[in-house]
Design a protein around this motif. Structure first.
Motif, PDB file in Angstrom:
ATOM      1  N   ARG A 122     -67.323 -11.944 -40.077  1.00  0.00           N
ATOM      2  CA  ARG A 122     -67.900 -13.241 -40.424  1.00  0.00           C
ATOM      3  C   ARG A 122     -66.802 -14.248 -40.769  1.00  0.00           C
ATOM      4  N   HIS A 123     -65.807 -13.787 -41.511  1.00  0.00           N
ATOM      5  CA  HIS A 123     -64.695 -14.655 -41.891  1.00  0.00           C
ATOM      6  C   HIS A 123     -63.928 -15.133 -40.654  1.00  0.00           C
ATOM      7  N   SER A 168     -70.615  -7.635 -35.598  1.00  0.00           N
ATOM      8  CA  SER A 168     -71.782  -7.506 -36.472  1.00  0.00           C
ATOM      9  C   SER A 168     -72.849  -6.602 -35.870  1.00  0.00           C
ATOM     10  N   SER A 206     -69.978  -1.392 -43.478  1.00  0.00           N
ATOM     11  CA  SER A 206     -70.487  -2.479 -44.318  1.00  0.00           C
ATOM     12  C   SER A 206     -69.382  -3.483 -44.659  1.00  0.00           C
ATOM     13  N   GLY A 207     -68.140  -3.050 -44.716  1.00  0.00           N
ATOM     14  CA  GLY A 207     -67.033  -3.960 -45.033  1.00  0.00           C
ATOM     15  C   GLY A 207     -66.570  -4.746 -43.819  1.00  0.00           C
ATOM     16  N   GLU A 208     -66.827  -4.205 -42.626  1.00  0.00           N
ATOM     17  CA  GLU A 208     -66.364  -4.866 -41.400  1.00  0.00           C
ATOM     18  C   GLU A 208     -67.115  -6.153 -41.120  1.00  0.00           C
ATOM     19  N   PHE A 209     -68.355  -6.235 -41.530  1.00  0.00           N
ATOM     20  CA  PHE A 209     -69.143  -7.424 -41.254  1.00  0.00           C
ATOM     21  C   PHE A 209     -68.526  -8.649 -41.912  1.00  0.00           C
ATOM     22  N   HIS A 210     -68.032  -8.495 -43.132  1.00  0.00           N
ATOM     23  CA  HIS A 210     -67.456  -9.631 -43.850  1.00  0.00           C
ATOM     24  C   HIS A 210     -66.176 -10.109 -43.172  1.00  0.00           C
TER      25      HIS A 210
END
Length: 122
Positions: free
Chosen positions: A41-42, A28, A34-38
C-alpha cells in the motif's frame, strides 16, 4: 502600526523517489502476509503520488508553452501593426515633402515677381 508578515510561497517539491525495482513484494492478493499489504500500500501510494506529480508538471509545462507562444504571437502582431503604421507615416511624410518641394518653386517665383514689381514701382 503592526508589521505585516507576508508568507512566502512554499518551495516546489521534486519528483518523489520511487524505486524502479522492488524485491519480494507480493501485492494485495491472497497469499500475501499480513505485513506485506502495508508495504504494498505504501509503495502504491508513492507511485500514484509520483504519477500525479509528473502529470501536473506536464500540464504546467504545456500551459507555460502555450502562454509563451501567445506572448510571441502578440509581440509579432504588434510589430507588424507598428511596421504597417510606420510605413504609412513615412509614405505620408514623403508625399507632403514632395508637395512642398513642388509648391516651393511656384511660391518663390511669385515672391520674386512681387519683389521685382515692387522694385519697379519705386
Amino acid at each position: 502600526e503592526k508589521p505585516v508578515i507576508i508568507p512566502e510561497k512554499p518551495k516546489e517539491r521534486g519528483v518523489p523517489v520511487v524505486p524502479d525495482f522492488v524485491r519480494n513484494v507480493m501485492g494485495s492478493s491472497a497469499g500475501a502476509g499480513s505485513g506485506e499489504f502495508h508495504v504494498y500500500r505504501h509503495l502504491r501510494r508513492k507511485e500514484y503520488a509520483r504519477q500525479k506529480y509528473m502529470k501536473e508538471k506536464g500540464e504546467r509545462e504545456r500551459l507555460d508553452n502555450e502562454y509563451h507562444k501567445k506572448l510571441e504571437e502578440n509581440r509579432r502582431e504588434a510589430e507588424n501593426k507598428t511596421a504597417k503604421k510606420r510605413q504609412k507615416r513615412q509614405k505620408k511624410k514623403l508625399k507632403e515633402r514632395s508637395k512642398s518641394k513642388k509648391m516651393k518653386p511656384t511660391n518663390q517665383l511669385q515672391s520674386e515677381g512681387t519683389e521685382s514689381s515692387n522694385s519697379e514701382t519705386e
